[in-house]
Design an enzyme around this catalytic site. Structure first.
Site, mmCIF file in Angstrom:
data_model
loop_
_atom_site.group_PDB
_atom_site.id
_atom_site.type_symbol
_atom_site.label_atom_id
_atom_site.label_comp_id
_atom_site.label_asym_id
_atom_site.label_seq_id
_atom_site.Cartn_x
_atom_site.Cartn_y
_atom_site.Cartn_z
ATOM 1 N N LYS A 123 0.853 -1.183 0.000
ATOM 2 C CA LYS A 123 0.000 0.000 0.000
ATOM 3 C C LYS A 123 0.892 1.237 0.000
ATOM 4 O O LYS A 123 1.916 1.273 0.702
ATOM 5 C CB LYS A 123 -0.897 -0.035 1.235
ATOM 6 C CG LYS A 123 -1.943 1.068 1.325
ATOM 7 C CD LYS A 123 -2.827 0.838 2.549
ATOM 8 C CE LYS A 123 -3.900 1.896 2.703
ATOM 9 N NZ LYS A 123 -4.778 1.631 3.879
ATOM 10 N N SER A 181 -9.507 1.583 3.207
ATOM 11 C CA SER A 181 -8.722 2.412 2.295
ATOM 12 C C SER A 181 -7.692 1.648 1.469
ATOM 13 O O SER A 181 -7.100 2.205 0.538
ATOM 14 C CB SER A 181 -7.998 3.497 3.094
ATOM 15 O OG SER A 181 -7.092 2.929 4.043
ATOM 16 N N SER A 187 -9.783 -0.953 7.045
ATOM 17 C CA SER A 187 -9.189 -0.725 5.722
ATOM 18 C C SER A 187 -8.445 -1.908 5.127
ATOM 19 O O SER A 187 -8.062 -1.872 3.959
ATOM 20 C CB SER A 187 -8.248 0.483 5.774
ATOM 21 O OG SER A 187 -8.967 1.659 6.028
#
Length: 537
Positions: free
Chosen positions: A115, A190, A214
């Site tokens: 990420k 997210s 997330s």
């Protein structure tokens, strides 16, 4: 198996360009392309086995994924930066070690994606924000150092909701990530790029972060496995924070075994991380084989209230199957009464310093939210140091006491989320509505609207600080994945992995793959206001 999606109109317009480090090769032959397809279909654990028995090299795995990324990233938009040159150099080094009989462990030679809020030395880390579009860290995050030491190849940086602040995953400076199962739907956030990349066979595993769901939400909506570990088990040093006291970093993979392998390399005490906690090492792969028949379950009714009819049949069937594998449900009572606490200061002070240095260079929804914090309107009550102290005290008390609830049961099983994913256009409209400082609910029961339920089931476990995992459990009628969440006491990762593994082995959901290809058309993103829609009627 879900049916291929109906192809709809081509993408119109282009956002900021995705940075791709090319890897110095032209097109591949038909035979090589066929081999690459077979290689990308391997799970992380299967690829690891082939490296260990010498039937494949890290370079072959890396090239196969790079070819896949070149084909599908224009469709899905899950990578912000592809580290082709760097990854192939790492792979070559690890192949040399493989030939010499020096294997570092189960992650040796396996390409992993990160990420893009996780720092990588010399490679930009953007948090998907215009503010950080050219930010290049000087050192790796602690968890990246651990992965590299374990032999993982870092293949690229993945898209996310800006600064990890949203559960839908649609707001990014680089454009929204698209759900591989339906390109006009959100992935969940997210960790949007992480969920999509693993589901679309564009990474063997990925790292996500989780402040309110997330990791688990995109895992559920992309049909993969994602684990938020116990707070402090995995270092968050070198990760751009969302709300530091609630932040966790964890693995995302196609199977429970894949997640267990990754967690084994990631976990460990970091004396330079103020949130890190000493813990006893555990063999998470071995833990998968422990018996689960004696596990007593909690399925609190409040987590099932107002569930979307689209996902309810899959959740009901999954819970029934898990009950058969265990000692059954012994509690339906709420997990915790009252406010578990949190932090009103972590988020504010981090962005306050950024705003002072760079200004409000955010995407519109976050810019609107942070402008109200940075420049509050006259008469607006501003959170005080006392508010922060009280919230933090409640949080610490909750985390100390939460273990006491595990007396009448051993494991919690609930829906990961109570709704199916929105279409991207609807999600963007909702983001802008809620960024409006004058926004008010439009209906008395807006609290129970679909969009309000995305993170409501996942958020409490961040405050509790206990491990929670989402595992695939079926599909909606329209073919979108559904996930069920399994949680346990602090440092019970082995137990929840074991139950997830037992459930996975009794189903075939983890074997399903989205049908997206290089020929799939990409639907347009059209943000439409109510006024514009009314004019066209």
């Amino acid at each position: 198996m879900t049916q291929p999606k109906k192809e709809i109109g081509p993408q119109q317009g282009a956002g900021p360009a995705v940075a791709i480090t090319t890897f110095g090769r032209g097109g591949v032959s038909g035979a090589e392309a066929s081999k690459n397809i077979r290689l990308v279909e391997l799970t992380l654990s299967q690829a690891s086995g082939m490296i260990h028995n010498g039937t494949v090299t890290s370079t072959e795995l890396t090239r196969a994924l790079l070819d896949r990324i070149n084909t599908l990233n224009p469709k899905i938009n899950c990578y912000i930066t592809v580290m082709g040159v760097e990854a192939l150099a790492q792979a070559a080094t690890l192949d040399g070690e493989q030939k010499a009989g020096r294997l570092r462990g189960p992650l040796h030679g396996i390409p992993i994606a990160l990420k893009d809020n996780i720092d990588t030395q010399g490679v930009r880390t953007t948090a998907a924000s215009p503010m950080f579009k050219n930010r290049t860290p000087r050192e790796d995050a602690e968890v990246v150092e651990r992965l590299k030491a374990a032999g993982a190849v870092i293949i690229g940086k993945l898209n996310l909701h800006e600064f990890a602040t949203g559960c839908a995953g649609a707001v990014s400076y680089f454009g929204p990530t698209r759900n591989p199962w339906s390109l006009d739907h959100v992935t969940g956030g997210s960790s949007s790029g992480s969920g999509a990349a693993v589901a679309a066979r564009m990474a063997y595993g990925a790292l996500g972060t989780d402040t309110g769901g997330s990791i688990r939400l995109p895992s559920a909506w992309c049909g993969i496995v994602g684990l938020k570990p116990t707070v402090g088990l995995v270092s968050i040093r070198g990760i751009i924070p969302c709300v530091a006291s609630l932040d966790h970093c964890g693995p995302m993979g196609r199977t429970v075994e894949d997640v267990a392998v990754m967690l084994g390399a990631m976990a460990g005490y970091d004396p330079l991380d103020i949130y890190s906690v000493p813990s006893s090492p555990e063999n998470y792969l071995a833990a998968l084989e422990q018996p689960v028949k004696g596990f007593r379950l909690s399925a609190p009714q409040s987590f099932f209230d107002n569930i979307d009819p689209e996902i309810e049949p899959a959740i009901t069937a999954a819970l029934d199957q898990i009950v058969k594998l265990t000692a059954g449900i012994t509690s339906r009572a709420p997990l915790w009464d009252g406010d578990p606490g949190g932090s009103v200061g972590d988020y504010t002070f981090y962005h306050h310093d950024l705003i002072e240095k760079y200004g409000l260079e955010y995407m519109p929804p976050l810019k609107a939210q942070l402008s109200r914090i940075a420049y509050p309107r006259p008469g607006t009550r501003v959170a005080t140091a006392g508010d922060e102290a009280r919230a933090r005290q409640r949080l610490m008390t909750t985390r100390r006491m939460i273990g006491g609830i595990f007396k009448e049961f051993d494991i919690v099983v609930v829906p990961t989320t109570r709704s199916a994913p929105q279409r991207i256009n609807d999600s963007l409209k909702s983001e802008m509505e809620r960024s409006d400082p004058d926004w008010r609910p439009k209906k008395v029961y807006d609290f129970f609207s679909i969009s309000s339920q995305f993170c409501v089931n996942t958020e409490p476990f961040n405050a509790f600080g206990i491990p929670a995992l989402s595992v695939p459990c079926g599909f909606t009628k329209s073919g979108l994945p559904v996930g069920i969440m399994i949680a346990g006491p602090h440092f019970a990762e082995g137990k929840i992995l074991a139950l997830a593994y037992a459930y996975q082995q009794s189903t075939n959901w983890h074997t399903m793959a989205p049908s997206v290809t290089g020929r799939t058309n990409v639907p347009s993103i059209v943000e439409t206001s109510d006024t514009e829609a009314a004019k066209r009627k």
